[in-house]
Design an enzyme around this catalytic site. Structure first.
Site, PDB file in Angstrom:
ATOM      1  CB  ALA A   1      -0.923  -0.006   1.211  1.00 22.04           C
TER       2      ALA A   1
ATOM      3  CB  ILE B   1      -6.642  -4.167  -5.530  1.00 24.45           C
ATOM      4  CG1 ILE B   1      -7.072  -2.983  -4.642  1.00 24.45           C
ATOM      5  CG2 ILE B   1      -6.376  -5.400  -4.675  1.00 24.45           C
ATOM      6  CD1 ILE B   1      -8.387  -3.219  -3.887  1.00 24.45           C
TER       7      ILE B   1
ATOM      8  CG  HIS C   1      -3.940  -8.934  -1.824  1.00 22.98           C
ATOM      9  ND1 HIS C   1      -3.494  -8.039  -0.878  1.00 22.98           N
ATOM     10  CD2 HIS C   1      -3.476 -10.144  -1.430  1.00 22.98           C
ATOM     11  CE1 HIS C   1      -2.800  -8.684   0.055  1.00 22.98           C
ATOM     12  NE2 HIS C   1      -2.764  -9.962  -0.263  1.00 22.98           N
TER      13      HIS C   1
ATOM     14  CB  CYS D   1     -17.939 -18.694 -16.730  1.00 20.77           C
ATOM     15  SG  CYS D   1     -18.411 -17.009 -17.209  1.00 20.77           S
TER      16      CYS D   1
ATOM     17  CB  CYS E   1     -22.419 -19.013 -16.593  1.00 15.77           C
ATOM     18  SG  CYS E   1     -21.580 -18.229 -15.222  1.00 15.77           S
TER      19      CYS E   1
HETATM   20 ZN   LIG Z   1     -20.204 -16.483 -15.859  1.00 12.50          ZN
END
Ligand SMILES: [Zn+2]
Length: 251
Positions: free
Chosen positions: A26, A105, A123, A134, A159
């Protein structure tokens, strides 16, 4: 090395290195205005992070997660790479640094010009989302527009799986492939440079230890002391941008 400036000591170690690895926390991003979630006064000391299991189990928790993420959007969007990021990117371009392992991140290493394949995100990344089932990638802007209209957390159009920012949450397993890549990079390093991590979050913090045990030189640049300072070949409790930027000759 008394009488030699810290920047000169760091430069000497970089000159000797054939295969350096940088590990960032960080501290490098706070110099870009990104908040440190874990620090005293940081967001997580005021608001408990939402556990991965709760995100999975509860639509209300997913709604709260997305509400919080979009409340942070202006901060993340305003953050730009700083002198420290630019110095690291320069070392990568010069072929001195082979890989950047990061706990951050915010995607600022890529934004500073480090190729994706040389950034290892332990992370994850909060600048986009993925389907938990998926893996389909989603950009945040359309998710936000829909969420602010319907107040319904996003679902995968392929999905119907749950869509979440591509970060690793509390209670979520560390990502297998990045962990494996980080270990391989660490074992190949002859110089391991920690920038802005207090090295308290395991298993991530194990990498500098592994590098040192494997014979690499260890450099730690961090605002405060770390648990590994006494094992390091060079410790600098200085701002990262000035220190590394100065050593590399980058503004
Ligand atoms: Zn999916």
């Amino acid at each position: 090395m008394s009488g030699v400036t810290p920047a000169a000591q760091l430069r000497a170690l970089l000159d000797e290195a054939r295969h350096a690895v940088v590990f960032t926390g960080a501290g490098i991003s706070t110099e870009s205005g990104t908040p440190d979630f874990r620090s005293p006064g940081g967001i997580w000391t005021r608001m408990a992070p939402i556990d991965f299991q709760d995100f999975i189990a509860s639509e209300e928790m997913r709604r709260e997660t997305w509400r919080r993420r979009f409340a942070m959007e202006d901060t993340f969007r305003a953050a730009e790479p700083n002198r420290g990021h630019r110095a690291v990117a320069t070392l990568v371009r010069r072929g001195i640094v082979a890989a950047v392992i990061t706990q951050n991140i915010d995607g600022l290493h890529q934004a500073s010009g480090v190729p994706d394949r040389q950034v290892i995100e332990l992370h994850g990344n909060t600048t986009y989302a993925t389907c938990l089932d998926c893996g389909e990638r989603y950009e945040l802007a359309p998710i936000r527009a829909a969420f602010e209209t319907t107040n319904v957390p996003p679902i995968c159009v392929k999905c119907e799986g749950l869509v979440k920012t591509a970060t690793i949450s509390f209670g979520q397993a560390m990502p297998v492939l990045p962990m494996r890549r980080a270990e391989a990079a660490t074992l190949a390093a002859d110089l391991f440079i920690v920038l802005g991590s207090s090295l308290v979050v395991y298993p991530a913090a194990g990498f500098p230890e592994l590098a040192k045990h494997n014979g690499a030189k260890l450099v730690i640049v961090n605002g405060e002391e770390t648990g590994l300072d006494r094992y390091a070949d060079l410790v600098l409790h200085e701002p990262i941008g000035d220190t590394v930027g100065g050593a590399v000759g980058v503004n």
